[in-house]
Design an enzyme around this catalytic site. Structure first.
Site, PDB file in Angstrom:
ATOM      1  NE  ARG A  47      44.625  42.026  42.854  1.00 37.75           N
ATOM      2  CZ  ARG A  47      45.218  41.037  42.189  1.00 37.75           C
ATOM      3  NH1 ARG A  47      44.741  39.809  42.260  1.00 37.75           N
ATOM      4  NH2 ARG A  47      46.271  41.265  41.445  1.00 37.75           N
ATOM      5  NE  ARG A 147      39.200  34.751  37.619  1.00 39.14           N
ATOM      6  CZ  ARG A 147      40.519  34.572  37.596  1.00 39.14           C
ATOM      7  NH1 ARG A 147      41.028  33.379  37.820  1.00 39.14           N
ATOM      8  NH2 ARG A 147      41.336  35.566  37.352  1.00 39.14           N
ATOM      9  NE  ARG A 158      44.708  38.973  36.454  1.00 45.31           N
ATOM     10  CZ  ARG A 158      44.889  38.081  37.424  1.00 45.31           C
ATOM     11  NH1 ARG A 158      44.694  36.810  37.189  1.00 45.31           N
ATOM     12  NH2 ARG A 158      45.248  38.463  38.624  1.00 45.31           N
TER      13      ARG A 158
END
Ligand SMILES: Nc1ncnc2c1ncn2[C@@H]1O[C@H](COP(=O)(O)OP(=O)(O)OP(=O)(O)O)[C@@H](O)[C@H]1O
Length: 204
Positions: A47, A147, A158
């Protein structure tokens, strides 16, 4: 692989967003040069901002298969179509540096490490001691949004995985410690107490 008191890996497990990375960083900052992060191998693409050899060792399917065929992994798994694994050579590197490996892996991975008889300190981190899955989802959602490193779809994926991770944990009995990370300062203190107890020899 040889296991000895001076090479007991620290295995940190828990759902995404629970605070594993944050707590591992606290350990690195406090015990300078004592621990080393075990960099996993993966077939997924890097990423943005991820560096080969730092965040992961990025390899292709063929290379991964070759390592698997040669028993090069302590544990490996498939997530969707991508593979992830902890390599024997990575733990050997850390061992040769006379440091303690830190593994950030999932319950299945930890189960394999345990079944291979690698003496480790297994810590499962939970976001709350509540069994209410909606509460768990809300806490992880708030933290992952805070975050801000994933998009909405990734965050939902997630969070959906979190319930499975917690359920898998309930069925495993080898975790040395469970930490409830509802207050970062208190969890950090507790984690340091565990480190002092478990790695007393290594810190001398
Ligand atoms: N006790 C806590 N209370 C509130 N926020 C926390 C607490 N612990 C960590 N956080 C925050 O929650 C967010 C997620 O933490 P972190 O990145 O360490 O999770 P992680 O378990 O490593 O997730 P992933 O598996 O996705 O990498 C971070 O922004 C972190 O600052």
């Amino acid at each position: 692989m040889e296991s000895s008191a001076s090479f007991r890996p620290l295995v940190v497990v828990g759902p995404s967003g629970v605070g594993k990375g944050t707590l591992i960083k606290k350990v690195f900052d406090k015990y300078v040069d004592k621990f080393s992060f075990s960099v996993s191998y993966t077939t997924r693409d890097p990423r943005e901002g991820e560096e080969n050899g730092v965040h992961y060792h990025f390899i292709d399917h063929e290379q991964f298969q070759k390592m698997e065929d040669e028993d090069g992994f302590i544990e490996s798994c498939n997530v969707h179509t991508k593979k992830y694994g902890t390599a024997v050579c990575e733990l050997d590197r850390i061992k040769s540096e006379k440091k303690i490996p830190v593994l950030d892996i999932d319950v299945q991975g930890a189960t394999k490490v345990n079944s291979k008889g690698i003496d480790s300190v297994f810590i499962f981190i939970k976001p709350t001691d509540s069994e209410d899955i909606e509460e768990v989802r809300k806490i992880l959602s708030d933290r992952l949004h805070g975050r801000g490193t994933e998009n909405e779809e990734q965050i939902q994926g997630r969070i959906d995985q979190a319930a499975g991770e917690i359920e898998a944990f309930q069925n495993s009995d080898f975790f040395t410690y469970t930490l409830i990370n509802d207050d970062l300062e208190k969890t950090t203190e507790r984690l340091f107490e565990i480190m002092e107890k478990e790695y007393e020899q290594e810190f001398k």
